[in-house]
Design a protein around this motif. Structure first.
Motif, mmCIF file in Angstrom:
data_model
loop_
_atom_site.group_PDB
_atom_site.id
_atom_site.type_symbol
_atom_site.label_atom_id
_atom_site.label_comp_id
_atom_site.label_asym_id
_atom_site.label_seq_id
_atom_site.Cartn_x
_atom_site.Cartn_y
_atom_site.Cartn_z
ATOM 1 N N GLU A 54 14.499 -14.444 -15.418
ATOM 2 C CA GLU A 54 15.606 -13.995 -14.721
ATOM 3 C C GLU A 54 15.466 -14.375 -13.262
ATOM 4 N N THR A 55 16.791 -14.508 -12.466
ATOM 5 C CA THR A 55 16.305 -14.753 -11.179
ATOM 6 C C THR A 55 17.088 -13.492 -10.294
ATOM 7 N N TYR A 56 16.177 -13.073 -9.186
ATOM 8 C CA TYR A 56 16.458 -11.851 -8.401
ATOM 9 C C TYR A 56 16.634 -12.224 -7.014
ATOM 10 N N ARG A 57 17.440 -11.479 -6.246
ATOM 11 C CA ARG A 57 17.561 -11.803 -4.926
ATOM 12 C C ARG A 57 17.171 -10.659 -3.995
ATOM 13 N N ASP A 59 15.459 -15.870 -2.925
ATOM 14 C CA ASP A 59 15.692 -15.897 -4.439
ATOM 15 C C ASP A 59 14.259 -15.890 -5.146
ATOM 16 N N LEU A 60 14.165 -15.211 -6.221
ATOM 17 C CA LEU A 60 12.774 -15.166 -6.746
ATOM 18 C C LEU A 60 12.746 -15.211 -8.301
ATOM 19 N N SER A 61 11.841 -15.687 -8.871
ATOM 20 C CA SER A 61 11.661 -15.361 -10.433
ATOM 21 C C SER A 61 10.302 -15.380 -10.623
ATOM 22 N N TYR A 93 4.825 -15.223 -9.067
ATOM 23 C CA TYR A 93 6.314 -15.171 -8.370
ATOM 24 C C TYR A 93 6.676 -16.424 -7.616
ATOM 25 N N ARG A 94 7.635 -16.732 -7.737
ATOM 26 C CA ARG A 94 8.374 -18.085 -6.981
ATOM 27 C C ARG A 94 9.452 -17.443 -5.953
ATOM 28 N N GLN A 111 11.963 -18.358 -2.960
ATOM 29 C CA GLN A 111 12.882 -19.494 -2.209
ATOM 30 C C GLN A 111 13.705 -18.861 -1.127
#
Ligand SMILES: [Zn+2]
Ligand SMILES: [Zn+2]
Length: 319
Positions: A172-175, A180-182, A195-196, A198
């Motif tokens: 999933e992508t979260y904000r 933004d992070l996944s 964790y990534r 952006q």
């Protein structure tokens, strides 16, 4: 995006003992060879130009805690013993109008990654909001348990901040604000998550610690390579040298500098920060490993250079 390293040591906090500091001072005095300095600044610039970091400084000894400064609200990876100092610094920043909202992202709930939370002063601020994000559904249980009376005098429920837990799902992508992070599940005892992040400018920082990559099975690491892809910075578990990994520490749940460089090369990442330093390694050991890493990167590079830096407590990087 600014990345601040509040704790970079693996497994156990460590401090430099008197004899080690004494050796550093002796080395500095010998290197200065009788030079006289008029001002502190003059001495400082001589020191910066002439002494190795392992003599003039130290990598530090607080356990994992890294701040991703990329918006109005605080984003912090892990709650190792470095969190105590971050908490004090954050309180000072909040006094000059910073939002009192803290988003934590937990790699996992091993003790070295949560031990700072009972000493996190903003936890006692009734105006603070704390959201603890984790891939582990048992993160709340782990945090409450370390503050039970048998282990700690201040129970979790005495904390005054508005604290909530959120379980995240890989894929999933979260904000958070404009970030933004996944996350990705990693190989480690009881699992861990990388964790990534952006930011609004497209800058990417990856936080990937306590993750074991198999030395001889790079083709099985395609999901990790995709997760690191084109990152501006990858903070990577490089607890052991490759020799240690192969000789005796396979399946201990950690990785080497060599494996991290191979993965970052594959992913065309721009910078790698060596992280989660082995607690028995001296400053000289870590510096030697850093030099070997730079050399290995140069020898195995097949496209753009990967800058290999060695994280230390207090390091601040601008992406
Ligand atoms: Zn750890
Ligand atoms: Zn661990």
């Amino acid at each position: 995006m600014i990345v601040r390293f509040w704790g970079t040591r693996g497994s156990l906090p460590v401090a430099q003992k008197a004899d080690v500091v004494r050796d550093k001072v002796i080395s500095a005095l010998m290197a200065s060879n009788g030079l006289a300095f008029e001002t502190d600044d003059e001495a400082a610039s001589w020191l910066d130009e002439n002494l190795d970091f392992s003599i003039a400084g130290t990598y530090g000894g607080a356990t994992s805690c890294v701040e991703i400064d990329a918006g109005d609200e605080f984003i912090v990876c892990d709650m190792g013993s470095g969190l105590r100092e971050f908490g004090l610094n954050a309180m000072a920043r909040c006094a000059s109008a910073h939002a009192r909202t803290y988003h934590f992202f937990l790699s996992h709930v091993h003790w070295d990654h949560i031990m700072g939370f009972p000493f996190f002063v903003p936890g006692f601020d009734p105006g603070a909001k704390i959201v603890i994000h984790a891939g582990h559904a048992d993160a709340e249980e782990a945090l409450r348990r370390q503050q039970e009376e048998i282990s700690f005098p201040v129970p979790f429920d005495w904390l005054k901040a508005d604290i909530s837990f959120r379980t995240l799902l890989p894929g999933e992508t979260y904000r958070i604000g404009s970030v933004d992070l996944s996350l990705i599940e990693q190989q480690h005892s009881h699992s861990s998550y990388g964790y990534r992040f952006q930011d609004a400018d497209g800058k990417v920082a990856v936080y990937s610690t306590d993750s074991e990559h198999k030395v001889n099975r790079m083709e099985g690491e395609a999901d990790v390579v995709a997760f690191f892809r084109d990152a501006d910075l990858v903070i990577c578990d490089t607890m052991y040298s490759l020799a240690d990994t192969v000789a005796m520490k396979e399946d201990w749940g950690h990785s080497s500098n060599i494996t991290a460089i191979d993965l970052c090369h594959e992913a065309a990442a721009r910078r790698l920060a060596l992280f989660h330093h082995e607690p028995t390694y001296s400053d000289r050991d870590i510096e030697r490993m850093h030099r070997e890493s730079i050399r290995y990167e140069e020898l195995t590079r097949f496209s753009e250079p990967l800058e290999v830096i060695c994280s230390y407590d207090g390091l601040e990087l601008k992406l």
